[in-house]
Design a protein around this motif. Sequence first.
Motif, PDB file in Angstrom:
ATOM      1  N   GLN A  35      66.434  32.145  -9.872  1.00 33.51           N
ATOM      2  CA  GLN A  35      67.473  33.037 -10.394  1.00 33.51           C
ATOM      3  C   GLN A  35      68.733  32.288 -10.808  1.00 33.51           C
ATOM      4  O   GLN A  35      69.419  32.689 -11.725  1.00 33.51           O
ATOM      5  N   LYS A  94      58.907  38.546 -23.910  1.00 27.67           N
ATOM      6  CA  LYS A  94      60.349  38.300 -23.818  1.00 27.67           C
ATOM      7  C   LYS A  94      61.056  39.471 -23.147  1.00 27.67           C
ATOM      8  O   LYS A  94      61.926  39.281 -22.298  1.00 27.67           O
ATOM      9  N   LYS A  95      60.666  40.683 -23.499  1.00 26.11           N
ATOM     10  CA  LYS A  95      61.275  41.873 -22.889  1.00 26.11           C
ATOM     11  C   LYS A  95      61.009  41.881 -21.383  1.00 26.11           C
ATOM     12  O   LYS A  95      61.895  42.193 -20.586  1.00 26.11           O
ATOM     13  N   CYS A  97      60.604  39.318 -19.494  1.00 33.35           N
ATOM     14  CA  CYS A  97      61.473  38.295 -18.885  1.00 33.35           C
ATOM     15  C   CYS A  97      62.860  38.866 -18.612  1.00 33.35           C
ATOM     16  O   CYS A  97      63.399  38.705 -17.516  1.00 33.35           O
ATOM     17  N   TRP A  98      63.430  39.524 -19.594  1.00 27.34           N
ATOM     18  CA  TRP A  98      64.773  40.082 -19.440  1.00 27.34           C
ATOM     19  C   TRP A  98      64.785  41.225 -18.422  1.00 27.34           C
ATOM     20  O   TRP A  98      65.715  41.342 -17.641  1.00 27.34           O
ATOM     21  N   ASP A  99      63.747  42.067 -18.429  1.00 27.70           N
ATOM     22  CA  ASP A  99      63.685  43.197 -17.500  1.00 27.70           C
ATOM     23  C   ASP A  99      63.542  42.731 -16.045  1.00 27.70           C
ATOM     24  O   ASP A  99      64.184  43.272 -15.161  1.00 27.70           O
ATOM     25  N   GLN A 102      66.785  40.301 -15.081  1.00 26.25           N
ATOM     26  CA  GLN A 102      68.086  40.974 -15.171  1.00 26.25           C
ATOM     27  C   GLN A 102      69.215  39.983 -15.433  1.00 26.25           C
ATOM     28  O   GLN A 102      70.324  40.150 -14.952  1.00 26.25           O
ATOM     29  N   GLN A 103      68.906  38.922 -16.148  1.00 29.52           N
ATOM     30  CA  GLN A 103      69.924  37.930 -16.492  1.00 29.52           C
ATOM     31  C   GLN A 103      69.447  37.140 -17.694  1.00 29.52           C
ATOM     32  O   GLN A 103      68.280  37.172 -18.045  1.00 29.52           O
ATOM     33  N   ASP A 104      70.381  36.404 -18.256  1.00 29.03           N
ATOM     34  CA  ASP A 104      70.003  35.539 -19.367  1.00 29.03           C
ATOM     35  C   ASP A 104      69.246  34.342 -18.827  1.00 29.03           C
ATOM     36  O   ASP A 104      69.598  33.784 -17.793  1.00 29.03           O
ATOM     37  N   ILE A 105      68.219  33.982 -19.537  1.00 33.92           N
ATOM     38  CA  ILE A 105      67.463  32.781 -19.210  1.00 33.92           C
ATOM     39  C   ILE A 105      67.091  32.141 -20.545  1.00 33.92           C
ATOM     40  O   ILE A 105      66.919  32.839 -21.547  1.00 33.92           O
ATOM     41  N   ILE A 107      64.809  31.067 -23.111  1.00 34.94           N
ATOM     42  CA  ILE A 107      63.417  31.357 -23.464  1.00 34.94           C
ATOM     43  C   ILE A 107      63.128  30.762 -24.826  1.00 34.94           C
ATOM     44  O   ILE A 107      63.866  30.995 -25.789  1.00 34.94           O
TER      45      ILE A 107
END
Length: 172
Positions: A35, A94-95, A97-99, A102-105, A107
């Motif tokens: 995280q 990708k969706k 990953c974001w869901d 819950q943060q920017d990563i 990709i």
Amino acid sequence: MAEVAEKERRILVAIDEGEESMYALSWCLKNVVSQNSKDTLILVYVKTPQTVYMPLDGTGRRGSQSGYMFSSDIFAAMERYTCEVAGGVVEKAKKMCWDVLQQDIMIQTRIENGDPRDVICHMVEQLGADVLVMGSHGYGLIKRAFLGSVSNHCAQNVKCPVLIVKKPKTNG
């Protein structure tokens, strides 16, 4: 005590249309991606080449007058379709990953062409992946003998750790 700086990791996840690869991605996001890290997630989708079979005439020859050939329009339509499927799978991943995070990563996404076994191994090396995550289709011995196991091939041929995630069987 001095804190050790967390190393950036490049985590390559092989994705396709199957539930198994999406489960592997989800599992990876929950259990592998840190995280608070500088991990880069690389999602790789491999489009397999389209196989075209030529019909045989009554004599066993290919491409006789009674046979047919695919037109360039059909090839173009098939290519458009595979590109749409690939794009849809990548966007879904990708969706997810974001869901989940819950943060920017960071990709990165790649859509490549070829035999998935060879392409994934090449991408691991080319992109300097620290770990490869793949789903397992759970084929039985016979099916695996005919189709080959992409995950087994990659596990034997890449130089980084390989995490093969098997989706649990559901009762019912």
